[in-house]
Scaffold this motif. Structure first.
Motif, PDB file in Angstrom:
ATOM      1  N   GLU A   1       8.589  -5.709   2.174  1.00  0.00           N
ATOM      2  CA  GLU A   1       7.559  -6.601   3.023  1.00  0.00           C
ATOM      3  C   GLU A   1       6.127  -6.365   2.912  1.00  0.00           C
ATOM      4  O   GLU A   1       5.278  -7.025   3.328  1.00  0.00           O
ATOM      5  N   THR A   2       5.943  -5.508   2.133  1.00  0.00           N
ATOM      6  CA  THR A   2       4.576  -4.940   2.105  1.00  0.00           C
ATOM      7  C   THR A   2       3.558  -5.826   1.152  1.00  0.00           C
ATOM      8  O   THR A   2       4.160  -6.399   0.298  1.00  0.00           O
ATOM      9  N   LYS A   3       2.233  -5.891   1.545  1.00  0.00           N
ATOM     10  CA  LYS A   3       1.225  -6.640   0.681  1.00  0.00           C
ATOM     11  C   LYS A   3      -0.057  -5.628   0.330  1.00  0.00           C
ATOM     12  O   LYS A   3      -0.189  -4.768   0.813  1.00  0.00           O
TER      13      LYS A   3
ATOM     14  N   ARG B   1       7.062  -0.325  15.357  1.00  0.00           N
ATOM     15  CA  ARG B   1       7.602  -1.049  14.587  1.00  0.00           C
ATOM     16  C   ARG B   1       7.270  -0.728  13.000  1.00  0.00           C
ATOM     17  O   ARG B   1       6.134  -0.255  12.619  1.00  0.00           O
ATOM     18  N   TRP B   2       8.559  -0.669  12.074  1.00  0.00           N
ATOM     19  CA  TRP B   2       8.278  -0.285  11.093  1.00  0.00           C
ATOM     20  C   TRP B   2       8.612  -1.400   9.977  1.00  0.00           C
ATOM     21  O   TRP B   2       9.808  -1.893  10.072  1.00  0.00           O
ATOM     22  N   ASN B   3       8.082  -1.488   8.815  1.00  0.00           N
ATOM     23  CA  ASN B   3       8.457  -2.450   7.751  1.00  0.00           C
ATOM     24  C   ASN B   3       9.080  -1.757   6.484  1.00  0.00           C
ATOM     25  O   ASN B   3       9.084  -0.573   6.642  1.00  0.00           O
ATOM     26  N   SER B   4       9.719  -2.779   5.860  1.00  0.00           N
ATOM     27  CA  SER B   4      10.225  -2.257   4.431  1.00  0.00           C
ATOM     28  C   SER B   4       9.280  -2.356   3.540  1.00  0.00           C
ATOM     29  O   SER B   4       8.318  -3.166   3.505  1.00  0.00           O
TER      30      SER B   4
ATOM     31  N   VAL C   1       4.973   1.582   6.704  1.00  0.00           N
ATOM     32  CA  VAL C   1       6.227   1.807   6.193  1.00  0.00           C
ATOM     33  C   VAL C   1       6.428   3.218   5.974  1.00  0.00           C
ATOM     34  O   VAL C   1       5.690   3.973   5.471  1.00  0.00           O
TER      35      VAL C   1
ATOM     36  N   GLN D   1      -3.574  -3.896   3.969  1.00  0.00           N
ATOM     37  CA  GLN D   1      -2.494  -4.606   4.366  1.00  0.00           C
ATOM     38  C   GLN D   1      -1.373  -3.866   4.797  1.00  0.00           C
ATOM     39  O   GLN D   1      -0.577  -4.364   5.885  1.00  0.00           O
ATOM     40  N   SER D   2      -1.190  -2.989   3.989  1.00  0.00           N
ATOM     41  CA  SER D   2       0.159  -1.927   4.310  1.00  0.00           C
ATOM     42  C   SER D   2      -0.121  -0.545   4.049  1.00  0.00           C
ATOM     43  O   SER D   2      -1.042  -0.105   3.291  1.00  0.00           O
TER      44      SER D   2
ATOM     45  N   GLN E   1       0.845  -3.377   8.134  1.00  0.00           N
ATOM     46  CA  GLN E   1       2.351  -3.066   7.803  1.00  0.00           C
ATOM     47  C   GLN E   1       2.423  -1.588   7.590  1.00  0.00           C
ATOM     48  O   GLN E   1       1.792  -1.021   6.747  1.00  0.00           O
TER      49      GLN E   1
ATOM     50  N   GLN F   1      -2.258  -4.191  13.463  1.00  0.00           N
ATOM     51  CA  GLN F   1      -2.691  -5.150  12.358  1.00  0.00           C
ATOM     52  C   GLN F   1      -2.259  -5.046  11.015  1.00  0.00           C
ATOM     53  O   GLN F   1      -2.483  -5.604  10.256  1.00  0.00           O
TER      54      GLN F   1
END
Length: 263
Positions: A106-108, A100-103, A166, A136-137, A164, A162
């Motif tokens: 979406e990061t925090k 799973r990869w976030n954009s 990217v 978080q990321s 994110q 746990q």
């Protein structure tokens, strides 16, 4: 549930001879019981489970609650299990999940940016350290190893589930966009020559606690690229004694985060 009688069973391609391959794929393997259990307890999709009979009994309820297809749970006795994966084990419980990869959107914060970290075990240690301090990321540049490599996942003990994650292909653009949102870019680096870089270099011990930042960590041998140092708002270093001028990247990260992360 499917009983396996041969290490050459074509249904087990994801588990066969693990040390001999690391194929590009949209899946990854959790090859340790604790990591596999954390995968099953996460919100990532799980493709399959491979285990010895006693581990099926131990984790049967968890497997049934997570796997949509019961036929994707494969069971083998110890000899077949070890012949399949290609090495001896003390624990016989593994699982394959989907990456799973976030954009970036979406990061925090607080977050990390990895610049050319190439060792998979270092990646795993960084993930575990980051999770421990509440990162978080994590942004990975195109030169850094994947956090989904088998050794990275194992060393992380499942910490990556746990956070994110990217993939960033244009570091300069990403850093500038983050700065425009008010996020501070901190580079963890030894002091560098040059008036401009020295003017924004600080000891980690003099930094205030904060949360809205990105901490950049660089290549194991060469450190952070000069262009990234120039873009960073501040360079932070760890004062050391006895003529020691560097630490393992995950150890240095732990020291830095212990002084940076606000409570």
């Amino acid at each position: 549930m499917q009983i396996i009688h041969s290490p050459l069973d074509p249904r087990l391609t994801s588990y066969q001879l693990l040390k001999a391959k690391e194929d590009p794929s949209d899946t990854f393997i959790a090859d340790h019981e604790k990591t596999a259990v954390r995968l099953l307890n996460s919100n990532l999709r799980v493709e399959s489970v491979f285990c010895m009979p006693k581990y099926l009994e131990k984790h049967k309820n968890l497997i049934q609650s997570k796997l949509k297809d019961a036929n994707k749970c494969f069971i083998a006795e110890k000899q077949i299990f070890e012949e399949t994966i290609g090495f001896s084990v003390h624990q016989g419980f593994m699982a394959v999940g989907f990456q799973r990869w976030n954009s970036v959107s979406e990061t925090k914060t607080p977050m990390l940016l990895l610049n050319s970290i190439v060792d998979s075990e270092n990646i795993g240690s960084i993930l575990r350290t980051a999770a421990a301090f509440g990162i978080q990321s994590i942004l990975f540049d195109s030169k850094s190893a994947s956090p989904y490599l088998r050794r990275s996942v194992r060393v992380s003990m499942g910490s990556l589930f746990q956070i994110q994650l990217v993939r960033v292909h244009n570091l300069t653009e990403t850093i500038r966009n983050l700065q425009e949102t008010g996020t501070k870019i901190l580079a963890l680096s030894l002091p560098k020559d040059g008036e401009i870089l020295l003017s924004k270099t600080k000891s980690i011990y003099g930094m205030k606690k904060q949360n809205n930042f990105v901490l950049v960590v660089g290549n194991e041998a060469d450190g952070i690229e000069e262009g990234i140092l120039n873009l960073s708002d501040e360079l932070v270093y760890i004062p050391m004694k006895n003529k020691i001028d560097s630490l393992n990247v995950s150890h240095a990260l732990a020291v830095a985060l212990s002084h940076l992360i606000g409570q």
